[in-house]
Design a protein around this motif. Structure first.
Motif, PDB file in Angstrom:
ATOM      1  N   VAL A  49     -45.020 -36.504   9.528  1.00  9.84           N
ATOM      2  CA  VAL A  49     -43.888 -37.388   9.236  1.00  9.84           C
ATOM      3  C   VAL A  49     -42.721 -36.597   8.665  1.00  9.84           C
ATOM      4  N   LYS A  50     -43.032 -35.641   7.740  1.00 17.08           N
ATOM      5  CA  LYS A  50     -41.981 -34.811   7.153  1.00 17.08           C
ATOM      6  C   LYS A  50     -41.261 -34.001   8.222  1.00 17.08           C
ATOM      7  N   LYS A  51     -42.044 -33.444   9.141  1.00 18.17           N
ATOM      8  CA  LYS A  51     -41.450 -32.654  10.216  1.00 18.17           C
ATOM      9  C   LYS A  51     -40.531 -33.499  11.084  1.00 18.17           C
ATOM     10  N   GLU A  52     -40.978 -34.721  11.386  1.00 19.48           N
ATOM     11  CA  GLU A  52     -40.175 -35.627  12.224  1.00 19.48           C
ATOM     12  C   GLU A  52     -38.876 -35.994  11.521  1.00 19.48           C
ATOM     13  N   LEU A  53     -38.946 -36.273  10.216  1.00 17.48           N
ATOM     14  CA  LEU A  53     -37.748 -36.630   9.468  1.00 17.48           C
ATOM     15  C   LEU A  53     -36.744 -35.482   9.426  1.00 17.48           C
ATOM     16  N   LEU A  54     -37.254 -34.251   9.218  1.00 18.31           N
ATOM     17  CA  LEU A  54     -36.364 -33.092   9.176  1.00 18.31           C
ATOM     18  C   LEU A  54     -35.649 -32.880  10.501  1.00 18.31           C
ATOM     19  N   GLU A  55     -36.370 -33.165  11.594  1.00 13.90           N
ATOM     20  CA  GLU A  55     -35.772 -32.976  12.912  1.00 13.90           C
ATOM     21  C   GLU A  55     -34.734 -34.057  13.219  1.00 13.90           C
ATOM     22  N   ARG A  56     -34.966 -35.284  12.722  1.00 15.62           N
ATOM     23  CA  ARG A  56     -34.092 -36.405  13.054  1.00 15.62           C
ATOM     24  C   ARG A  56     -32.935 -36.573  12.084  1.00 15.62           C
ATOM     25  N   HIS A  57     -33.093 -36.094  10.825  1.00 18.03           N
ATOM     26  CA  HIS A  57     -32.053 -36.303   9.816  1.00 18.03           C
ATOM     27  C   HIS A  57     -31.692 -34.969   9.170  1.00 18.03           C
ATOM     28  N   LEU A  58     -30.500 -34.515   9.403  1.00 23.49           N
ATOM     29  CA  LEU A  58     -30.026 -33.282   8.792  1.00 23.49           C
ATOM     30  C   LEU A  58     -29.706 -33.513   7.313  1.00 23.49           C
ATOM     31  N   VAL A  59     -29.767 -32.417   6.521  1.00 19.42           N
ATOM     32  CA  VAL A  59     -29.438 -32.516   5.097  1.00 19.42           C
ATOM     33  C   VAL A  59     -27.931 -32.712   4.952  1.00 19.42           C
ATOM     34  N   PRO A  60     -27.481 -33.735   4.221  1.00 19.22           N
ATOM     35  CA  PRO A  60     -26.045 -33.940   4.026  1.00 19.22           C
ATOM     36  C   PRO A  60     -25.395 -32.748   3.337  1.00 19.22           C
ATOM     37  N   LYS A  61     -24.134 -32.504   3.689  1.00 18.56           N
ATOM     38  CA  LYS A  61     -23.439 -31.359   3.126  1.00 18.56           C
ATOM     39  C   LYS A  61     -23.279 -31.474   1.618  1.00 18.56           C
ATOM     40  N   ASN A  62     -23.149 -32.694   1.129  1.00 21.60           N
ATOM     41  CA  ASN A  62     -22.959 -32.858  -0.322  1.00 21.60           C
ATOM     42  C   ASN A  62     -24.272 -32.908  -1.099  1.00 21.60           C
ATOM     43  N   CYS A  63     -25.405 -32.585  -0.434  1.00 20.63           N
ATOM     44  CA  CYS A  63     -26.713 -32.618  -1.107  1.00 20.63           C
ATOM     45  C   CYS A  63     -27.411 -31.255  -1.091  1.00 20.63           C
ATOM     46  N   THR A  64     -26.693 -30.211  -0.705  1.00 15.26           N
ATOM     47  CA  THR A  64     -27.355 -28.898  -0.587  1.00 15.26           C
ATOM     48  C   THR A  64     -27.685 -28.283  -1.931  1.00 15.26           C
ATOM     49  N   LYS A  65     -27.117 -28.764  -3.014  1.00 19.30           N
ATOM     50  CA  LYS A  65     -27.332 -28.165  -4.332  1.00 19.30           C
ATOM     51  C   LYS A  65     -28.451 -28.854  -5.117  1.00 19.30           C
ATOM     52  N   ILE A  66     -29.165 -29.743  -4.479  1.00 19.84           N
ATOM     53  CA  ILE A  66     -30.280 -30.397  -5.170  1.00 19.84           C
ATOM     54  C   ILE A  66     -31.487 -29.467  -5.152  1.00 19.84           C
ATOM     55  N   ASP A  67     -31.728 -28.775  -6.270  1.00 24.32           N
ATOM     56  CA  ASP A  67     -32.815 -27.800  -6.357  1.00 24.32           C
ATOM     57  C   ASP A  67     -33.852 -28.252  -7.377  1.00 24.32           C
ATOM     58  N   ALA A  68     -35.039 -27.686  -7.211  1.00 26.86           N
ATOM     59  CA  ALA A  68     -36.103 -27.963  -8.182  1.00 26.86           C
ATOM     60  C   ALA A  68     -35.794 -27.255  -9.492  1.00 26.86           C
ATOM     61  N   PRO A  69     -36.222 -27.790 -10.634  1.00 28.22           N
ATOM     62  CA  PRO A  69     -35.980 -27.122 -11.926  1.00 28.22           C
ATOM     63  C   PRO A  69     -36.702 -25.780 -12.005  1.00 28.22           C
ATOM     64  N   LYS A  70     -36.049 -24.825 -12.647  1.00 30.28           N
ATOM     65  CA  LYS A  70     -36.615 -23.485 -12.798  1.00 30.28           C
ATOM     66  C   LYS A  70     -37.432 -23.392 -14.083  1.00 30.28           C
ATOM     67  N   LEU A  71     -38.472 -22.579 -14.048  1.00 31.38           N
ATOM     68  CA  LEU A  71     -39.339 -22.398 -15.216  1.00 31.38           C
ATOM     69  C   LEU A  71     -38.621 -21.569 -16.274  1.00 31.38           C
ATOM     70  N   ASN A  72     -38.675 -22.026 -17.515  1.00 32.54           N
ATOM     71  CA  ASN A  72     -38.054 -21.303 -18.618  1.00 32.54           C
ATOM     72  C   ASN A  72     -38.655 -19.906 -18.741  1.00 32.54           C
ATOM     73  N   PRO A  73     -37.814 -18.832 -18.816  1.00 34.87           N
ATOM     74  CA  PRO A  73     -38.356 -17.457 -18.880  1.00 34.87           C
ATOM     75  C   PRO A  73     -39.299 -17.229 -20.055  1.00 34.87           C
ATOM     76  N   GLU A  74     -38.981 -17.828 -21.217  1.00 36.41           N
ATOM     77  CA  GLU A  74     -39.843 -17.641 -22.389  1.00 36.41           C
ATOM     78  C   GLU A  74     -41.225 -18.238 -22.158  1.00 36.41           C
ATOM     79  N   ILE A  75     -41.224 -19.421 -21.504  1.00 38.36           N
ATOM     80  CA  ILE A  75     -42.511 -20.051 -21.210  1.00 38.36           C
ATOM     81  C   ILE A  75     -43.246 -19.267 -20.121  1.00 38.36           C
TER      82      ILE A  75
END
Length: 459
Positions: free
Chosen positions: A7-33
């Motif tokens: 299903v994920k593969k089908e969605l990626l093929e049918r719906h491109l990522v919007p230009k205004n959503c390219t900066k949505i990234d996962a949170p980064k792990l704190n270096p100290e932790i």
């Protein structure tokens, strides 16, 4: 949970990522932790991060993007067997689960920083595949040391230092392997775990310090400068303070009176003559066995009309440092008691061994064929044998105890502390001239230490 792979593969093929959503990234792990986490937890967090990034890329467009930013979006398209809203809820649920896992990883890191560790127990340091020098080489390379400089830097470590660090490095490698830690990139908390376990195993303060020095070669100066490790060692010191090796010492007069029976020197066999001269030299110089073992025939000078024998030590010894003076030994002729005269005994030994040397320049050679130069361990054994037959309890006192006995006896007889320091090779202000001008000096007190030892009258 969440969308299936197809299903994920089908969605990626049918719906491109919007230009205004390219900066949505996962949170980064704190270096100290991150520094406190094991490699396994770091890899797990990275997998979660990749999954969240993929979820962000698959996020269904909003109503705004339907009419504006995402012209390729088709409202009638939906996941087979479910509505578009249902798919979005599943994606959000999946994302919340991943965020919860990341929070769990952070909590685990916090616990690692504050809770008591439970690392795997240390194995005895006996792995045959661990080469101390190669571990140090690899560590230096990882710290960007040029390969052409490696041999020079390794040469800064004496054979005895390498031998001492070898045990510590083997223990460290064993600890890291047991706990899946990178030998060269371990965090400071893991170093603290390691040192604490050694303390709990009963290691003394000096041994722990040796392990810290070995770890500094691998992990860098942070092992010695980190305030947490410094605080840990202050605790080690208070809980298990270093104690002197000996609380008491023996009287040199006991050994000297025994050696007086080994006379005349010319009648002694080579074994007795060897043991007598080496014990006398240790007593009147108060130097380490290593220094006595470095005496070279070419650096022995008889001067002052047979009043004194001077010996220069040119080879590097334990206390050798840039800018410091090398040992300069003064051996007096003690005419009051020729039977324990160290200089006279030394001259006899040199004459006796001259035809046996075969160009061997080191003073002490084996009294058995083929009469080669001997190690410091052999010289220590000779001294210990002599102490034993003299009546000293060698189950308590080693060959090095001669240094304690001689300096203590000289102090009891009123010899100035600076003279004792100079004679025994310890640092003192009276050596500044020799250090900065590199001249051989002999002060009026140069014989006082040796003569005070040879005078066996009661204190």
């Amino acid at each position: 949970m969440g969308l299936s792979k197809d299903v994920k593969k089908e969605l990626l093929e049918r719906h491109l990522v919007p230009k205004n959503c390219t900066k949505i990234d996962a949170p980064k792990l704190n270096p100290e932790i991150k520094a406190a986490l094991s490699d396994m937890l770091i890899k797990k967090d990275k997998a979660i991060e990749n999954k969240q990034t993929q979820v962000a890329a698959e996020k269904p467009p909003s109503a705004e993007t339907e009419t504006g930013s995402c012209p390729n979006f088709k409202p009638e398209a939906s996941v087979p067997g479910s509505s578009a809203s249902g798919s979005s809820e599943e994606v959000r649920a999946d994302s919340h689960d991943d965020i919860a896992l990341t929070a769990a990883a952070a909590a685990a890191a916090a616990a690692a920083l504050s809770a008591s560790p439970t690392p795997a127990p240390l194995d005895p340091p006996s792995q045959a595949d661990v080469d101390c020098r190669e571990v140090i080489r690899t560590a230096l390379l990882k710290r960007s040391v040029p390969p052409s400089s490696l041999n020079i830097m390794i040469a800064s470590l004496s054979k005895n230092s390498i031998k001492q660090y070898d045990v510590a490095i083997r223990r460290w490698v064993s600890f890291c392997r047991k706990n899946n830690i990178d030998i060269y990139e371990a965090s400071t908390p893991m170093v603290i775990y390691f040192l604490t376990e050694l303390f709990q195993l009963g290691l003394q303060y000096g041994s722990l310090n040796s392990h810290r020095s070995a770890l500094s070669l691998i992990l860098g100066s942070r092992v010695g400068s980190d305030d947490r490790i410094t605080r840990l060692f202050k605790g080690f010191y208070r809980l298990r303070p270093p104690a002197p090796k000996y609380d008491i010492t023996w009287d040199p007069a006991v050994v000297l009176e025994f050696l007086a029976n080994w006379y005349p020197n010319n009648n002694l066999n080579l074994e007795y003559l060897t043991k007598k001269v080496v014990t006398l030299l240790m007593l009147v110089t108060a130097h380490r066995v290593q220094t006595i073992g470095k005496i070279n025939l070419d650096n022995i000078t008889i001067n002052n009309n047979h009043q004194l024998i001077s010996i220069k030590i040119h080879d590097l010894i334990k206390t050798s440092r840039p800018g410091s003076a090398q040992p300069y030994l003064n051996i007096p002729f003690y005419k009051d008691r020729p039977e324990i005269c160290p200089a006279k005994t030394l001259v006899t030994y040199i004459d006796r061994t001259k035809p046996l040397r075969n160009n061997e320049k080191v003073l002490f050679i084996s009294f058995k064929k083929p009469h080669k130069s001997v190690s410091t361990n052999t010289i220590s054994r000779w001294i210990k044998d002599t102490l034993s037959v003299s009546g000293v309890d060698t189950s308590i006192f080693s060959a090095h105890s001669v240094r304690h006995a001689a300096t203590s006896a000289a102090y009891r007889k009123g010899i100035n502390i600076d003279t004792i320091r100079n004679t025994a090779g310890w640092n003192g202000n009276s050596r500044v001239f020799a250090r900065f001008y590199h001249r051989d000096i002999q002060c009026n007190q140069s014989n006082q230490f040796a003569l005070s030892i040879l005078n066996t009258e009661a204190d």
